[in-house]
Design a protein around this motif. Structure first.
Motif, PDB file in Angstrom:
ATOM      1  N   ALA A  18      20.874 -30.078  13.921  1.00 10.88           N
ATOM      2  CA  ALA A  18      20.069 -29.057  13.238  1.00 10.88           C
ATOM      3  C   ALA A  18      20.947 -27.984  12.594  1.00 10.88           C
ATOM      4  O   ALA A  18      20.639 -26.799  12.651  1.00 10.88           O
ATOM      5  CB  ALA A  18      19.088 -28.439  14.227  1.00 10.88           C
ATOM      6  N   ASP A  19      22.029 -28.419  11.946  1.00  9.22           N
ATOM      7  CA  ASP A  19      22.936 -27.430  11.340  1.00  9.22           C
ATOM      8  C   ASP A  19      22.311 -26.765  10.118  1.00  9.22           C
ATOM      9  O   ASP A  19      22.612 -25.610   9.813  1.00  9.22           O
ATOM     10  CB  ASP A  19      24.279 -28.073  10.973  1.00  9.22           C
ATOM     11  N   GLU A  20      21.420 -27.471   9.419  1.00  7.21           N
ATOM     12  CA  GLU A  20      20.749 -26.853   8.260  1.00  7.21           C
ATOM     13  C   GLU A  20      19.771 -25.783   8.747  1.00  7.21           C
ATOM     14  O   GLU A  20      19.743 -24.669   8.236  1.00  7.21           O
ATOM     15  CB  GLU A  20      19.964 -27.893   7.450  1.00  7.21           C
ATOM     16  N   GLU A  21      18.975 -26.139   9.743  1.00  2.00           N
ATOM     17  CA  GLU A  21      17.951 -25.235  10.265  1.00  2.00           C
ATOM     18  C   GLU A  21      18.582 -23.995  10.902  1.00  2.00           C
ATOM     19  O   GLU A  21      17.998 -22.929  10.897  1.00  2.00           O
ATOM     20  CB  GLU A  21      17.086 -25.955  11.310  1.00  2.00           C
ATOM     21  N   LEU A  22      19.758 -24.148  11.489  1.00  2.27           N
ATOM     22  CA  LEU A  22      20.428 -23.032  12.176  1.00  2.27           C
ATOM     23  C   LEU A  22      21.659 -22.572  11.395  1.00  2.27           C
ATOM     24  O   LEU A  22      22.605 -22.035  11.974  1.00  2.27           O
ATOM     25  CB  LEU A  22      20.800 -23.454  13.598  1.00  2.27           C
ATOM     26  N   PHE A  43      20.252 -18.593  19.521  1.00  2.00           N
ATOM     27  CA  PHE A  43      19.062 -19.128  18.877  1.00  2.00           C
ATOM     28  C   PHE A  43      18.958 -20.601  19.251  1.00  2.00           C
ATOM     29  O   PHE A  43      19.919 -21.344  19.123  1.00  2.00           O
ATOM     30  CB  PHE A  43      19.161 -18.965  17.357  1.00  2.00           C
ATOM     31  N   ILE A  44      17.767 -20.993  19.717  1.00  2.00           N
ATOM     32  CA  ILE A  44      17.601 -22.355  20.230  1.00  2.00           C
ATOM     33  C   ILE A  44      16.779 -23.178  19.248  1.00  2.00           C
ATOM     34  O   ILE A  44      15.720 -22.733  18.797  1.00  2.00           O
ATOM     35  CB  ILE A  44      16.900 -22.333  21.608  1.00  2.00           C
ATOM     36  N   TYR A  45      17.269 -24.362  18.908  1.00  2.00           N
ATOM     37  CA  TYR A  45      16.457 -25.252  18.071  1.00  2.00           C
ATOM     38  C   TYR A  45      15.320 -25.802  18.929  1.00  2.00           C
ATOM     39  O   TYR A  45      15.559 -26.321  20.023  1.00  2.00           O
ATOM     40  CB  TYR A  45      17.325 -26.392  17.516  1.00  2.00           C
ATOM     41  N   GLY A  46      14.083 -25.669  18.454  1.00  2.00           N
ATOM     42  CA  GLY A  46      12.942 -26.023  19.282  1.00  2.00           C
ATOM     43  C   GLY A  46      12.395 -27.418  19.045  1.00  2.00           C
ATOM     44  O   GLY A  46      11.573 -27.903  19.804  1.00  2.00           O
ATOM     45  N   GLY A  47      12.833 -28.071  17.993  1.00  2.00           N
ATOM     46  CA  GLY A  47      12.254 -29.360  17.613  1.00  2.00           C
ATOM     47  C   GLY A  47      12.782 -30.518  18.442  1.00  2.00           C
ATOM     48  O   GLY A  47      13.597 -30.345  19.338  1.00  2.00           O
ATOM     49  N   LEU A 107      13.816 -21.957  17.017  1.00  2.00           N
ATOM     50  CA  LEU A 107      13.504 -22.281  15.614  1.00  2.00           C
ATOM     51  C   LEU A 107      13.011 -23.705  15.514  1.00  2.00           C
ATOM     52  O   LEU A 107      13.610 -24.618  16.109  1.00  2.00           O
ATOM     53  CB  LEU A 107      14.748 -22.111  14.742  1.00  2.00           C
ATOM     54  N   THR A 108      11.955 -23.909  14.760  1.00  2.00           N
ATOM     55  CA  THR A 108      11.466 -25.272  14.571  1.00  2.00           C
ATOM     56  C   THR A 108      10.550 -25.326  13.351  1.00  2.00           C
ATOM     57  O   THR A 108      10.087 -24.291  12.869  1.00  2.00           O
ATOM     58  CB  THR A 108      10.740 -25.773  15.840  1.00  2.00           C
ATOM     59  N   ARG A 109      10.322 -26.529  12.862  1.00  2.00           N
ATOM     60  CA  ARG A 109       9.442 -26.681  11.694  1.00  2.00           C
ATOM     61  C   ARG A 109       8.028 -27.020  12.137  1.00  2.00           C
ATOM     62  O   ARG A 109       7.091 -26.314  11.848  1.00  2.00           O
ATOM     63  CB  ARG A 109       9.979 -27.775  10.755  1.00  2.00           C
ATOM     64  N   GLU A 110       7.894 -28.122  12.883  1.00  2.00           N
ATOM     65  CA  GLU A 110       6.587 -28.575  13.351  1.00  2.00           C
ATOM     66  C   GLU A 110       6.389 -27.997  14.743  1.00  2.00           C
ATOM     67  O   GLU A 110       7.071 -28.406  15.673  1.00  2.00           O
ATOM     68  CB  GLU A 110       6.606 -30.112  13.381  1.00  2.00           C
ATOM     69  N   ILE A 111       5.515 -27.030  14.892  1.00  2.00           N
ATOM     70  CA  ILE A 111       5.328 -26.383  16.194  1.00  2.00           C
ATOM     71  C   ILE A 111       4.276 -27.150  16.985  1.00  2.00           C
ATOM     72  O   ILE A 111       3.129 -27.242  16.563  1.00  2.00           O
ATOM     73  CB  ILE A 111       4.913 -24.904  16.007  1.00  2.00           C
TER      74      ILE A 111
END
Lengths: 324, 324
Positions: free
Chosen positions: B58-62, B45-49, A264-268
């Motif tokens: 990234a607790d909000e995003e995930l 689920f992996i945070y990509g940023g 998951l990310t915002r800016e890819i």
């Protein structure tokens, strides 16, 4: 010239009577931010990040504000944390002169035109329609799905105003700039598309570009067949959050004996993904990212709909976001 | 070598008994993501940023996950939307041999050492302390504010483990790499700092780098004096959200007859800010951004504490984040 209806903006704000107001601008309108901020008698906070469409509303980031004004895009009716005012920005360029100049190209191809454009030319579309009708054409302007506010309006992720009328038309006429939208139309409908750029007053048949794109995409898909580890990128941008697709693709790839991981990310960007060492990526977000940005990545970047071409021989499908 | 305590991780997860688990890695640990994901019997689920510290969770995003495992940083006790497990990653490199090799540099400067490092060397710090004590030094390891988990641990935004003991020491010995942290220590305490890199086993007195940095920063501040429009950049990253400072600076700048606008964003980059056409920026976020990234920007980029130097002549202060 781009027009922001400031009176309308002030009126909308008076109705909400906010204290803190958030402002959000796509790249091409960022230079207007200060003019707008200076005009407002409210405490103003500006979203500083990149904004790619009405699918990309910063209501979470600016949730401490009493409302958010999102400039330049027609509303997609998503659920927002705070009231969001969509301030469309229209271009007042007259579409009739460029049409007049290029009419003979259209006449050769048939009388039944599907007419379409992006939001900034929507107010001028009626004039274009009238002119084409008075020149002897049958003009069709389609209605879209719930993601689409205006008849005739295409998004990079949704061509429903075209697919809904494709049986009636000989070809589509897309008014705007850039290849992405008209290529989406031709690949979604199978019809020929003319791109008319109203600024340089030139018309172009997209068949050649379509062939070029398909060649490129099949090469990318071919390379992805050898990949073992796939990164499925889900956008945290509100209207691009395609988790359902990611979960489906994960199973599909695992059935093929591949490994798949959801990110998951915002800016890819290639920079942020490089460290994960995946062999290929699938963009479960805006379809435009895979198509337009492939050259920035070392690894194959697929759209959601391209994944099925790894294992099946079937017709190429342009990626779309159907629902909200 | 970097060590992830996998047994501890599995134990922590068993306690929480989650279904969906989020993973977040700083750049240097992204290559471990798949190994960790493959080890876990949960839906992952992996945070990509990009991830820049324990301030950047990234607790909000995930938030759709049942818990988040944040790797590589010691906890900052912020409020999170879901349970967050901070998995520190320690380097087992022995600090005694490089100290032994460079002892004579320290002896010349005095017997009272303030000893400090970053989180990855914390478990080795006791050995370093014992060795220095047995070599005849008085060693002080400071306690930090609530932002700091371990005695002796510095962050790029918080040098409280040093300021708390500065009266007792002749100089500081920082064990780690890069100039940013030790420059922060010398500018926050006024004491000399030795940087000892345990990998290349070299020691360096930071006085020269300090002079170079101050020269650069004063040049940037001088340029900012002519700016009329200031963009105050507040980070949406949880532990870097310095809105209070931004609101204060806005008033301060307006009192000087300047214009000031507050921007919010997650990824702070020259590309996303360029469109707003500000004359200067103030980074109300991680102090490191202004100091390390100035060369990427065409405009002056100030830290929060540098703003007061626009109008006053006073000693230079390194920017810190005191509270949580």
């Amino acid at each position: 010239m781009l027009q922001i209806d400031k009176e309308k903006l002030l009126e909308e704000l008076r109705k909400l009577n906010p204290k803190k107001v958030g402002l959000q601008f796509p790249e091409g309108l960022k230079s207007k931010a200060i003019e707008i901020a200076d005009m407002l008698d409210y405490e103003v906070f500006i979203y500083g990040g990149n904004t790619y469409g009405a699918c990309d509303v910063a209501d979470e980031e600016l949730s401490f504000c009493d409302c958010l004004i999102h400039f330049g895009h027609a509303e997609i009716p998503l659920k927002f944390k705070i009231p969001v005012i969509f301030m469309e920005v229209f271009d007042d360029i007259d579409l009739v002169p460029p049409l007049k100049k290029n009419l003979d190209h259209l006449e050769k191809k048939g009388k039944n035109i599907g007419l379409t454009t992006t939001v900034q030319h929507i107010p001028q579309l009626k004039n274009a329609e009238s002119f084409l009708k008075s020149s002897g054409f049958n003009v069709y302007i389609g209605k879209g799905t719930e993601r689409i506010k205006y008849d005739g309006q295409v998004l990079g992720c949704n061509f429903s105003v075209c697919t809904n009328i494709e049986d009636k038309v000989d070809y589509f006429l897309y008014i705007g700039t850039g290849y992405f939208h008209p290529l989406g139309i031709t690949l979604n409908t199978g019809k020929e598309v003319f791109l008319m750029d109203p600024y340089i007053k030139k018309i172009e048949n997209l068949e050649h570009e379509k062939t070029k794109l398909l060649k490129k995409r099949y090469a990318v898909i071919e390379k992805a067949k050898d990949a073992e580890k796939f990164g499925l990128i889900v956008s945290t941008r509100k209207g691009q959050y395609r988790m359902k697709e990611a979960l489906y693709i994960k199973k599909e790839l695992e059935n093929l004996g591949k490994k798949a991981y959801i990110f998951l990310t915002r800016e890819i960007s290639p920079e942020e993904l490089r460290g994960f060492n995946m062999d290929a990526y699938v963009i479960c977000a805006c379809p435009r990212i895979a198509i337009d940005d492939q050259s920035r990545y070392e690894k194959p970047i697929l759209t959601v709909s391209e994944v099925s071409l790894i294992s099946q021989t079937k017709e190429y499908e342009f990626d779309v976001i159907g629902g909200i």
